[in-house]
Design a protein around this motif. Structure first.
Motif, mmCIF file in Angstrom:
data_model
loop_
_atom_site.group_PDB
_atom_site.id
_atom_site.type_symbol
_atom_site.label_atom_id
_atom_site.label_comp_id
_atom_site.label_asym_id
_atom_site.label_seq_id
_atom_site.Cartn_x
_atom_site.Cartn_y
_atom_site.Cartn_z
ATOM 1 N N LEU A 161 0.824 -1.314 0.171
ATOM 2 C CA LEU A 161 0.061 -0.108 -0.015
ATOM 3 C C LEU A 161 0.907 1.496 -0.039
ATOM 4 C CD1 LEU A 161 -2.705 -1.038 2.743
ATOM 5 C CD2 LEU A 161 -2.992 -1.050 0.168
ATOM 6 N N VAL A 162 2.008 1.238 0.305
ATOM 7 C CA VAL A 162 2.847 2.241 0.323
ATOM 8 C C VAL A 162 3.795 2.326 -0.885
ATOM 9 C CG1 VAL A 162 4.971 3.439 1.328
ATOM 10 C CG2 VAL A 162 3.298 1.964 2.726
ATOM 11 N N PRO A 163 3.573 3.213 -1.827
ATOM 12 C CA PRO A 163 4.126 3.270 -3.018
ATOM 13 C C PRO A 163 5.530 3.179 -3.126
ATOM 14 C CG PRO A 163 2.582 4.892 -2.976
ATOM 15 C CD PRO A 163 2.711 4.639 -1.692
ATOM 16 N N GLY A 164 6.275 2.265 -3.958
ATOM 17 C CA GLY A 164 7.444 2.124 -4.028
ATOM 18 C C GLY A 164 8.099 0.695 -3.119
ATOM 19 N N VAL A 165 7.190 0.468 -2.385
ATOM 20 C CA VAL A 165 7.692 -1.000 -1.722
ATOM 21 C C VAL A 165 7.678 -2.004 -2.530
ATOM 22 C CG1 VAL A 165 6.962 -2.453 0.331
ATOM 23 C CG2 VAL A 165 6.975 -0.106 0.531
ATOM 24 N N SER A 166 6.724 -2.223 -3.425
ATOM 25 C CA SER A 166 6.519 -3.330 -4.402
ATOM 26 C C SER A 166 5.536 -4.410 -3.728
ATOM 27 C CB SER A 166 7.735 -3.812 -5.043
ATOM 28 O OG SER A 166 7.661 -4.920 -5.499
ATOM 29 N N ARG A 167 4.699 -4.843 -4.513
ATOM 30 C CA ARG A 167 3.850 -5.985 -3.678
ATOM 31 C C ARG A 167 4.536 -7.221 -3.657
ATOM 32 N NH1 ARG A 167 -1.716 -6.471 -3.495
ATOM 33 N NH2 ARG A 167 -2.040 -4.446 -5.011
ATOM 34 N N SER A 168 5.324 -7.524 -4.778
ATOM 35 C CA SER A 168 5.976 -8.992 -4.776
ATOM 36 C C SER A 168 7.365 -8.722 -3.968
ATOM 37 C CB SER A 168 6.362 -8.992 -6.098
ATOM 38 O OG SER A 168 7.311 -8.343 -6.878
ATOM 39 N N GLY A 169 7.740 -7.408 -3.716
ATOM 40 C CA GLY A 169 9.086 -7.264 -3.086
ATOM 41 C C GLY A 169 8.655 -7.381 -1.631
ATOM 42 N N GLY A 170 7.679 -6.986 -1.133
ATOM 43 C CA GLY A 170 7.005 -7.091 0.254
ATOM 44 C C GLY A 170 6.827 -8.289 0.929
ATOM 45 N N THR A 171 6.079 -9.166 -0.138
ATOM 46 C CA THR A 171 5.800 -10.546 0.249
ATOM 47 C C THR A 171 6.913 -11.446 0.194
ATOM 48 O OG1 THR A 171 4.774 -10.635 -1.962
ATOM 49 C CG2 THR A 171 3.308 -10.471 -0.180
ATOM 50 N N ILE A 172 7.804 -11.276 -0.871
ATOM 51 C CA ILE A 172 9.069 -12.018 -1.074
ATOM 52 C C ILE A 172 9.953 -11.762 -0.159
ATOM 53 C CG2 ILE A 172 11.057 -12.433 -2.565
ATOM 54 C CD1 ILE A 172 9.130 -11.918 -4.989
ATOM 55 N N THR A 173 10.258 -10.567 0.370
ATOM 56 C CA THR A 173 11.129 -10.230 1.604
ATOM 57 C C THR A 173 10.316 -11.178 2.880
ATOM 58 O OG1 THR A 173 11.615 -8.157 0.864
ATOM 59 C CG2 THR A 173 11.878 -8.631 3.276
ATOM 60 N N GLY A 174 8.923 -10.815 3.112
ATOM 61 C CA GLY A 174 8.430 -11.640 4.265
ATOM 62 C C GLY A 174 8.798 -13.067 4.274
ATOM 63 N N GLY A 175 8.373 -13.633 2.968
ATOM 64 C CA GLY A 175 8.624 -15.049 2.737
ATOM 65 C C GLY A 175 10.166 -15.533 3.082
ATOM 66 N N ARG A 176 11.209 -14.740 2.420
ATOM 67 C CA ARG A 176 12.458 -15.132 2.867
ATOM 68 C C ARG A 176 12.678 -15.130 4.303
ATOM 69 N NH1 ARG A 176 15.097 -17.428 2.131
ATOM 70 N NH2 ARG A 176 17.200 -16.579 1.840
ATOM 71 N N LEU A 177 12.349 -14.004 4.997
ATOM 72 C CA LEU A 177 12.447 -13.831 6.485
ATOM 73 C C LEU A 177 11.824 -15.061 7.240
ATOM 74 C CD1 LEU A 177 12.013 -10.049 6.901
ATOM 75 C CD2 LEU A 177 14.227 -11.321 7.205
ATOM 76 N N LEU A 178 10.760 -15.651 6.560
ATOM 77 C CA LEU A 178 10.264 -16.794 7.263
ATOM 78 C C LEU A 178 10.837 -18.147 7.058
ATOM 79 C CD1 LEU A 178 6.418 -16.104 6.482
ATOM 80 C CD2 LEU A 178 7.501 -16.142 8.782
ATOM 81 N N GLY A 179 12.041 -18.095 6.090
ATOM 82 C CA GLY A 179 12.857 -18.966 5.805
ATOM 83 C C GLY A 179 12.299 -20.075 4.636
ATOM 84 N N TYR A 180 11.504 -19.571 3.693
ATOM 85 C CA TYR A 180 10.967 -20.237 2.562
ATOM 86 C C TYR A 180 12.255 -19.807 1.161
ATOM 87 C CZ TYR A 180 6.503 -21.232 4.623
ATOM 88 O OH TYR A 180 5.806 -21.546 5.457
ATOM 89 N N ASP A 181 12.211 -20.902 0.607
ATOM 90 C CA ASP A 181 13.146 -20.720 -0.643
ATOM 91 C C ASP A 181 12.784 -19.833 -1.461
ATOM 92 O OD1 ASP A 181 11.876 -22.203 -2.554
ATOM 93 O OD2 ASP A 181 12.102 -24.142 -1.393
ATOM 94 N N ARG A 182 13.816 -19.595 -2.531
ATOM 95 C CA ARG A 182 13.351 -18.243 -3.302
ATOM 96 C C ARG A 182 12.344 -18.514 -4.235
ATOM 97 N NH1 ARG A 182 19.912 -17.845 -3.861
ATOM 98 N NH2 ARG A 182 19.800 -16.216 -2.063
ATOM 99 N N PRO A 183 12.027 -19.572 -4.777
ATOM 100 C CA PRO A 183 11.061 -19.959 -5.838
ATOM 101 C C PRO A 183 9.810 -19.950 -5.143
ATOM 102 C CG PRO A 183 12.896 -21.283 -6.279
ATOM 103 C CD PRO A 183 13.356 -20.727 -5.162
ATOM 104 N N SER A 184 9.899 -20.624 -4.030
ATOM 105 C CA SER A 184 8.602 -20.746 -2.995
ATOM 106 C C SER A 184 8.055 -19.414 -2.588
ATOM 107 C CB SER A 184 8.903 -21.683 -1.606
ATOM 108 O OG SER A 184 9.078 -22.945 -2.305
ATOM 109 N N ALA A 185 9.005 -18.529 -2.355
ATOM 110 C CA ALA A 185 8.585 -17.180 -1.868
ATOM 111 C C ALA A 185 7.789 -16.477 -2.707
ATOM 112 C CB ALA A 185 9.971 -16.510 -1.133
ATOM 113 N N ALA A 186 8.674 -16.500 -4.046
ATOM 114 C CA ALA A 186 7.951 -15.868 -5.114
ATOM 115 C C ALA A 186 6.702 -16.239 -5.628
ATOM 116 C CB ALA A 186 8.932 -15.826 -6.241
#
Length: 278
Positions: A161-186
């Motif tokens: 919702l904050v312009p510039g963050v990126s929808r995929s960027g935000g959720t992929i970052t969250g997924g990686r912090l949770l320990g998911y591998d890169r393809p699964s996070a994306a």
């Protein structure tokens, strides 16, 4: 010409963690796009093009998820089992952005839509993505996503919702912090975005229909732009998923930082207007 450019820009950036809204806003100024192309109705229509691309690419996943979820709803399976769980997690993960989007709608469409905020978000969340991708473990995959992680994914999606963050960027970052591998996070990031983007796009179109927004749209550019976004978006998704099986998010981190700095320089020198077209 402007519609084609914006469609290509949207398709190139929607599923990369670099913020499509930032790129479309900047491109709109640089090519002097007509005013209606920066409006909510036109933006929603372009996004339908990129969402069609992800639906086509992940069609088998989507059919499987809907089938598993439907079976749990109509008593043909357990609501918490492996086949039903992804559908429920996507619904649960969509609720936070829906609630916050409605509550903070005025701020999102007003004060936050400023290129200074976009530039700072590009840099700041680029660094966060880089740190998560560099140091977080990669010991989880899509098949083992948990209820807790699904909700956390949804909270990370709210950052879009904050312009510039990126929808995929935000959720992929969250997924990686949770320990998911890169393809699964994306993968979960893209699937989670489908209902949120379709619902928000439909909401913006309904608002435009109730006003004068839809009458301002030129038919041919309005058809060309989502078509270009669909074709380019599908190509980008296919290449990105292949790349993530062996590569990192580092190139996108560097790109975000460089772009954020360039935007700040362009704003400081008057090349870009912080609020024009937003």
């Amino acid at each position: 010409g402007a519609a084609l450019v914006l469609g290509i820009v949207q398709g190139l950036t929607e599923y990369l963690p670099v913020s499509s809204s930032a790129h479309v806003a900047i491109a709109s100024q640089l090519i002097h796009a007509p005013a209606y192309m920066t409006g909510a109705a036109f933006t929603a229509i372009i996004q339908f093009g990129t969402e069609a691309a992800v639906i086509v690419y992940f069609w088998r996943d989507i059919v499987s998820i809907i089938g598993g979820w439907g079976g749990s709803v109509f008593g043909r399976g357990r609501w918490y089992d492996g086949k039903a769980r992804p559908g429920w997690l996507i619904i649960i993960g969509t609720i936070p952005i829906g609630v916050l989007g409605l509550v903070f709608n005025n701020a999102i469409e007003g004060q936050l839509r400023n290129l200074y905020i976009v530039a700072i978000s590009l840099i700041g969340f680029g660094l966060l993505l880089g740190a998560a991708d560099r140091w977080a473990p990669r010991d989880k995959d899509f098949a083992h996503i948990t209820w807790k992680d699904g909700l956390i994914y949804g909270l990370w999606q709210c950052l879009a919702l904050v312009p510039g963050v990126s929808r995929s960027g935000g959720t992929i970052t969250g997924g990686r912090l949770l320990g998911y591998d890169r393809p699964s996070a994306a993968r979960f990031s893209f699937l989670l975005a489908i209902p949120a983007v379709l619902i928000s796009g439909a909401y913006e179109l309904v608002k435009s229909l109730s006003g004068a927004g839809m009458h301002e749209l030129a038919p041919i550019p309005t058809a060309v732009s989502p078509g270009a976004a669909f074709l380019v978006g599908w190509f980008v998704i296919s290449r990105l998923m292949r790349y993530l099986s062996r590569g990192s998010f580092a190139p996108f981190v560097y790109y975000r930082i460089v772009l954020g700095i360039l935007v700040l320089v362009a704003l400081g020198t008057g090349i870009l207007d912080p609020i024009a077209g937003l």
